[in-house]
Design a protein around this motif. Sequence first.
Motif, PDB file in Angstrom:
ATOM      1  N   ARG A 191       0.855  -1.190   0.000  1.00  0.00           N
ATOM      2  CA  ARG A 191       0.000   0.000   0.000  1.00  0.00           C
ATOM      3  C   ARG A 191       0.897   1.248   0.000  1.00  0.00           C
ATOM      4  O   ARG A 191       1.844   1.333   0.778  1.00  0.00           O
ATOM      5  N   THR A 192       0.602   2.193  -0.880  1.00  0.00           N
ATOM      6  CA  THR A 192       1.419   3.394  -0.959  1.00  0.00           C
ATOM      7  C   THR A 192       0.572   4.569  -1.428  1.00  0.00           C
ATOM      8  O   THR A 192      -0.554   4.388  -1.919  1.00  0.00           O
ATOM      9  N   SER A 243       0.341   8.393  -3.671  1.00  0.00           N
ATOM     10  CA  SER A 243       0.453   8.673  -5.101  1.00  0.00           C
ATOM     11  C   SER A 243       1.896   8.742  -5.580  1.00  0.00           C
ATOM     12  O   SER A 243       2.132   8.779  -6.791  1.00  0.00           O
ATOM     13  N   GLY A 249       3.827   6.357  -5.543  1.00  0.00           N
ATOM     14  CA  GLY A 249       4.034   5.083  -6.218  1.00  0.00           C
ATOM     15  C   GLY A 249       3.288   4.952  -7.531  1.00  0.00           C
ATOM     16  O   GLY A 249       3.320   3.885  -8.163  1.00  0.00           O
ATOM     17  N   TRP A 250       2.616   6.022  -7.940  1.00  0.00           N
ATOM     18  CA  TRP A 250       1.807   5.970  -9.160  1.00  0.00           C
ATOM     19  C   TRP A 250       2.689   6.186 -10.383  1.00  0.00           C
ATOM     20  O   TRP A 250       2.786   7.265 -10.940  1.00  0.00           O
ATOM     21  N   VAL A 303       3.759   0.034 -10.805  1.00  0.00           N
ATOM     22  CA  VAL A 303       2.516  -0.738 -10.809  1.00  0.00           C
ATOM     23  C   VAL A 303       2.676  -2.015 -11.626  1.00  0.00           C
ATOM     24  O   VAL A 303       2.169  -3.079 -11.257  1.00  0.00           O
ATOM     25  N   TYR A 307      -2.029  -4.988  -4.434  1.00  0.00           N
ATOM     26  CA  TYR A 307      -1.554  -3.623  -4.261  1.00  0.00           C
ATOM     27  C   TYR A 307      -2.727  -2.659  -4.145  1.00  0.00           C
ATOM     28  O   TYR A 307      -3.846  -2.924  -4.593  1.00  0.00           O
ATOM     29  N   VAL A 329      -2.550   1.521  -4.605  1.00  0.00           N
ATOM     30  CA  VAL A 329      -1.642   2.619  -4.904  1.00  0.00           C
ATOM     31  C   VAL A 329      -2.437   3.890  -5.166  1.00  0.00           C
ATOM     32  O   VAL A 329      -3.338   3.900  -6.012  1.00  0.00           O
ATOM     33  N   HIS A 380      -7.653   1.451   1.783  1.00  0.00           N
ATOM     34  CA  HIS A 380      -6.594   2.323   1.275  1.00  0.00           C
ATOM     35  C   HIS A 380      -6.419   3.540   2.176  1.00  0.00           C
ATOM     36  O   HIS A 380      -5.289   4.000   2.397  1.00  0.00           O
TER      37      HIS A 380
END
Length: 371
Positions: A142-143, A145, A147-148, A153, A165, A167, A262
């Motif tokens: 879980r991360t 933005s 990680g976007w 991904v 995931y 994200v 999330h």
Amino acid sequence: MFDPVASDPTLSRLVDALAAAGPKALTAIRSARAETRERVWSLAGASSPDSNVQVIVDLDGVLVLAHSEKQDATATWKKTFGHHPLLGFVDHGSGGSGEPVAGLLRTGQRRQQHRRRPHHRHPTRPGPNAEEVPARAPSLIRTDSAGWTHEFVAWLAKRGRWLSYSVGMTTTDAIHHAVLKIPPAAWTVAVEPGGEIRDGAWVAELDGDCLTGWPKGMRLIVRKERPHPGAQLRFTDTDGLRLTAFATNTTGDPIAALELRHRRRARAEDRIRAARATGLRNLPLHDTAQNHIWLEIVQIALDLLAWMPMLALTGETRRWEPRRLRLRLFSAAAQIVTTARRRHLRFTTHWPWTGVITKALARLEALPNPG
């Protein structure tokens, strides 16, 4: 109670020796932490993250400012100067805190990917055709933005059944225009942790062009809500409602439950605060190799501050952070008394948390001796 505390020069020489060993020392430290974590989780039973339906690892970066010239210190994305370590924390849920399972020392630049897998061991059970299959739902990464990116991904999606995931995503113009086309009946009321309805917040799932170019099986879920005081809005936000979005590959759960899952990523901010209070407010050494060791030492300290409550504390005390643990438990006055060939640790009776300490020690003494 323990051996004499090492002097600063002794610790400095130890850090230098470990730094000189390079990746070999880091691998040894991380392997020892992973083995100890496996032992602690097995002893913790129902209090262990391993007892949950899913092991959740939150990824987040920590800005560590440098006030002098240090190796690999650079300008940060917030226009400061220093490093930007990336840490992975296992979420202990609402009844506990969290513990670090991976750390990467990076420069101040934000766009560096973290490819080393967190050092926790996911339990397995024998499956058909002698294959190993997960004993529970896949571990969740879980991360926010940060990680976007397509690369990150896609890397998560390639893990298949072993990894799920969640994200965060930036609400681009394409997402915003897609939200405008969602019919009112497609919106679902958001929920809170207790299951109650969230007044003024709704969630919906997007499809179509918004998913073009992204991995197969990815779901894009958006949330709109009435802004709270201080919330940042876009000029194009519809009816003054704040939009947020995230991507996941989890199926079978209601989108309101996925959105709540999330949102619980915000607990990673508590883990970051604990890390800053346990040595990560700055990187005190000059060389990057030395600060790699320092980052591992900080994670060991955070491990101990997470494992002790998991094994010895109950209720609200399991959520105490380092500053409160130091004030109420670790700084309590006590006296070592030897009588009848036995050694006793006596705490003052007027200390408000003496009962918490003695019960915690009793729980620790009742654990099996690892030998």
